[in-house]
Write a protein that holds these residues in place. Structure first.
Motif, PDB file in Angstrom:
ATOM      1  N   ASN A 198       0.795  -1.226   0.000  1.00  9.31           N
ATOM      2  CA  ASN A 198       0.000   0.000   0.000  1.00  9.31           C
ATOM      3  C   ASN A 198       0.831   1.281   0.000  1.00  9.31           C
ATOM      4  OD1 ASN A 198      -2.559  -1.415   0.245  1.00  9.31           O
ATOM      5  ND2 ASN A 198      -1.983  -1.849   2.367  1.00  9.31           N
ATOM      6  N   ALA A 199       2.134   1.161   0.109  1.00  5.93           N
ATOM      7  CA  ALA A 199       2.991   2.350   0.173  1.00  5.93           C
ATOM      8  C   ALA A 199       2.882   3.169  -1.107  1.00  5.93           C
ATOM      9  CB  ALA A 199       4.444   1.944   0.423  1.00  5.93           C
ATOM     10  N   GLU A 200       3.033   4.488  -0.957  1.00  4.83           N
ATOM     11  CA  GLU A 200       2.969   5.373  -2.114  1.00  4.83           C
ATOM     12  C   GLU A 200       4.099   5.062  -3.103  1.00  4.83           C
ATOM     13  OE1 GLU A 200       0.676   7.657  -2.911  1.00  4.83           O
ATOM     14  OE2 GLU A 200      -0.479   6.999  -1.161  1.00  4.83           O
ATOM     15  N   THR A 201       3.817   5.314  -4.359  1.00  5.48           N
ATOM     16  CA  THR A 201       4.826   5.082  -5.389  1.00  5.48           C
ATOM     17  C   THR A 201       5.999   6.039  -5.233  1.00  5.48           C
ATOM     18  OG1 THR A 201       3.596   6.576  -6.851  1.00  5.48           O
ATOM     19  CG2 THR A 201       3.147   4.234  -7.049  1.00  5.48           C
ATOM     20  N   ASN A 202       7.200   5.548  -5.544  1.00  2.00           N
ATOM     21  CA  ASN A 202       8.382   6.406  -5.565  1.00  2.00           C
ATOM     22  C   ASN A 202       9.430   5.754  -6.456  1.00  2.00           C
ATOM     23  OD1 ASN A 202      10.404   4.797  -3.870  1.00  2.00           O
ATOM     24  ND2 ASN A 202       8.695   4.959  -2.425  1.00  2.00           N
ATOM     25  N   CYS A 203      10.463   6.502  -6.775  1.00  2.00           N
ATOM     26  CA  CYS A 203      11.466   6.044  -7.742  1.00  2.00           C
ATOM     27  C   CYS A 203      12.388   4.967  -7.199  1.00  2.00           C
ATOM     28  CB  CYS A 203      12.291   7.231  -8.241  1.00  2.00           C
ATOM     29  SG  CYS A 203      11.327   8.417  -9.217  1.00  2.00           S
TER      30      CYS A 203
END
Length: 546
Positions: A198-203
């Motif tokens: 569920n963690a937010e998207t990131n690079c």
């Protein structure tokens, strides 16, 4: 890719690829599993042939022992496949599919167990298929990378049409995954929105939203893996799947092993790409494209049925020994220990004019990037590429720094290849030879191979040496040693050397007395220390003691 855009179907006819590829098998869990469901893939209404397990009963003969079945694979079990890809086992069971969108309402689905590629098919894998003259090349497009570029070997192959993707998967005795298989492998059984949870998207999790501005190697985002450790199920490139696309298919799809609509004009596409915005990377999103179309950010992966029923190969490529792979990257050839930064030779010319003290600082050109920084009370301008013009009071300091990027080293150590049990290294052929017993239930061989005399492994039918050796993702085959070499776990670093230029008194001026404490004060500070015996020398523009 515009969603719900109607496109045209054209069939690209491809040949089949004979299996002249080398195989690399590492700790093969040759175990039994459920049969992998096969999709319906036709131009006209027709059913695609499935892997069907032979269920004919055999007579019970007292003298002949019954075949022994191995236990089902554990979830996430891996198996090195015939094109050197790594298969991951997805166990049978129910999972949550969809997310209550217009074309993907949430619903429960049951799937039999299946094996899926851990990564997308790479340029290296597809190029070897083409080298045998059996696979057609991707579309001709300036934006499609050169498959023969060794620096792009582990990047996903793109620019292939649906039929080309299917033909490659059939070449490895597999097929394209169904939408249901793809989504279960991507998000597991708990209905999570992203492969990692569920963690937010990131690079750090995926290649999306122009993080890199291009595609990336298929194995560099382990933090974004799915619950089954399948990689790049979000970001990097879109992926073809087997199903025809129909917007309302979920409304009447079967609960068990949905195969997609029987008819259609466009094929389903899943996943996301390096260009996708943060709101376009959820695992349940559906897209589509005509099967004769291609994109420069669209690739594929395969699923394989009955992978556990294949006997292990008799010969596989060796790899670099673990002792070599574990060495300190800085000590390996090409590592930072062998990366030397040349120190620029400085030339300093001091001048005095109308009370100003300054230096012209120049340096010899070197194979490094040279920069400067002001450490204390100076002003400088770049006169040319390797000269600074600086002015400042006594004590001003300028730092000249030369820096060089040191690349990550590549392993070129050792002469004896390593093999995973039950394989042993053969000095004559420099290959790993199978030395284990026959595997229960493993009775099949890939096309171009046949069971050995003792039925313990699969040998090449023509018995010729390996024509097009293929290493696993991350490895490079080195012909002279016949071993797969791997880049050491180092990203390289930057080395710098520094030199400082200290502004001293002009030759015509009297050197200050080091013991004079007033020399440290500016004009304003000097006035505050008049009672301490300090006074300002207007001629030399310095604070002095009495």
């Amino acid at each position: 890719m515009e969603r719900k855009k109607s496109l045209i179907v054209v069939r690209t006819i491809l040949g089949f690829l004979s299996f002249g590829l080398a195989i690399l098998a590492c700790s093969l869990p040759w175990v039994n599993s459920e049969n992998s469901p096969q999709p319906t893939i036709t131009e006209e209404p027709a059913s695609q042939a499935s892997f069907v397990q032979n269920t004919e009963e055999q007579e019970t003969v007292t003298e002949v022992p019954q075949a022994v079945e191995a236990s089902p694979p554990e979830p996430g079990s891996t198996l090195r496949w015939i094109d050197s890809s790594l298969l991951v086992y997805i166990p049978p069971g129910e999972f949550i599919m969809g997310q209550d969108g217009e074309d993907n309402p949430e619903h429960a689905v049951f799937l039999d167990g299946f094996w899926i590629y851990r990564t997308e098919v790479t340029n290296r894998m597809y190029l070897n298929c083409m080298a045998m003259g059996k696979c057609s090349p991707p579309a001709i497009d300036p934006a499609i990378p050169d498959l023969e570029d060794p620096d792009l070997a582990d990047f996903p192959v793109v620019g292939v049409r649906w039929y080309q993707a299917l033909d490659y998967c059939e070449f490895v005795d597999g097929t394209l995954p169904t939408e249901a298989q793809w989504e279960k492998a991507a998000r597991g059984t708990d209905g999570r929105p992203f492969p990692w949870g569920n963690a937010e998207t990131n690079c750090e999790l995926l290649n999306f939203n122009e993080c890199l501005g291009k595609t990336s190697p298929v194995n560099i985002y382990p933090a974004g893996a799915s619950p089954f450790d399948v990689l790049d199920m979000a970001g990097n490139v879109f992926e073809w799947v087997a199903d025809w696309y129909r917007e309302d298919y979920y409304s009447d799809a079967p609960f068990d092993n949905p195969m997609g609509p029987e008819f259609g004009e466009v094929r389903s596409v899943r996943g996301s790409t390096y260009r996708s915005a943060p709101n376009q990377v959820e695992s349940a999103l559906r897209y589509f494209l005509g099967p004769d179309e291609y994109r420069t950010d669209l690739g594929f992966r395969c699923v394989v049925g009955k992978a556990h029923e294949y006997a292990p190969p008799c010969s596989v490529l060796a790899k670099a020994p673990e002792d070599d792979l574990g060495k300190n990257p800085d000590e390996a050839p090409g590592g930072s220990a062998s990366c030397v930064v040349p120190e620029p030779e400085l030339s300093v010319v001091t001048y005095c004019e109308k009370g100003q003290r300054g230096n012209n600082i120049s340096w010899t050109p070197v194979d490094a990037e040279v920069n400067y920084s002001i450490l204390e009370s100076a002003w400088c301008s770049q006169y040319d590429e390797d000269t600074l013009a600086c002015v400042g009071n006594y004590g001003a300091t300028v730092s000249i720094e030369a820096c060089k990027s040191c690349p990550a080293p590549v392993v070129q150590l050792g002469i004896v290849g390593a093999c995973d049990p039950p394989y042993v290294f053969d000095e004559t052929t420099r290959l790993c030879k199978y030395a284990g017993p026959p595997v229960p239930g493993a009775v099949n061989c890939a096309p171009g191979y046949s069971l050995s005399g003792d039925d313990s492994c699969c040998d090449r039918v023509d018995r010729t040496p390996l024509d097009f050796p293929v290493c696993p993702v991350g490895g490079v085959y080195e012909p002279s040693s016949k071993i797969c070499w791997f880049t050491l776990p180092s990203t390289g670093d930057e080395k710098c050397v520094n030199q400082s230029v200290f502004f001293r008194w002009c030759p015509a001026e009297r050197e200050p007395r080091p013991s004079d404490p007033c020399l440290q004060y500016s004009f304003e500070e000097c006035r505050l220390h008049l009672n301490d015996g300090c006074h300002w020398d207007y001629k030399e523009e310095v604070c002095r003691g009495s």
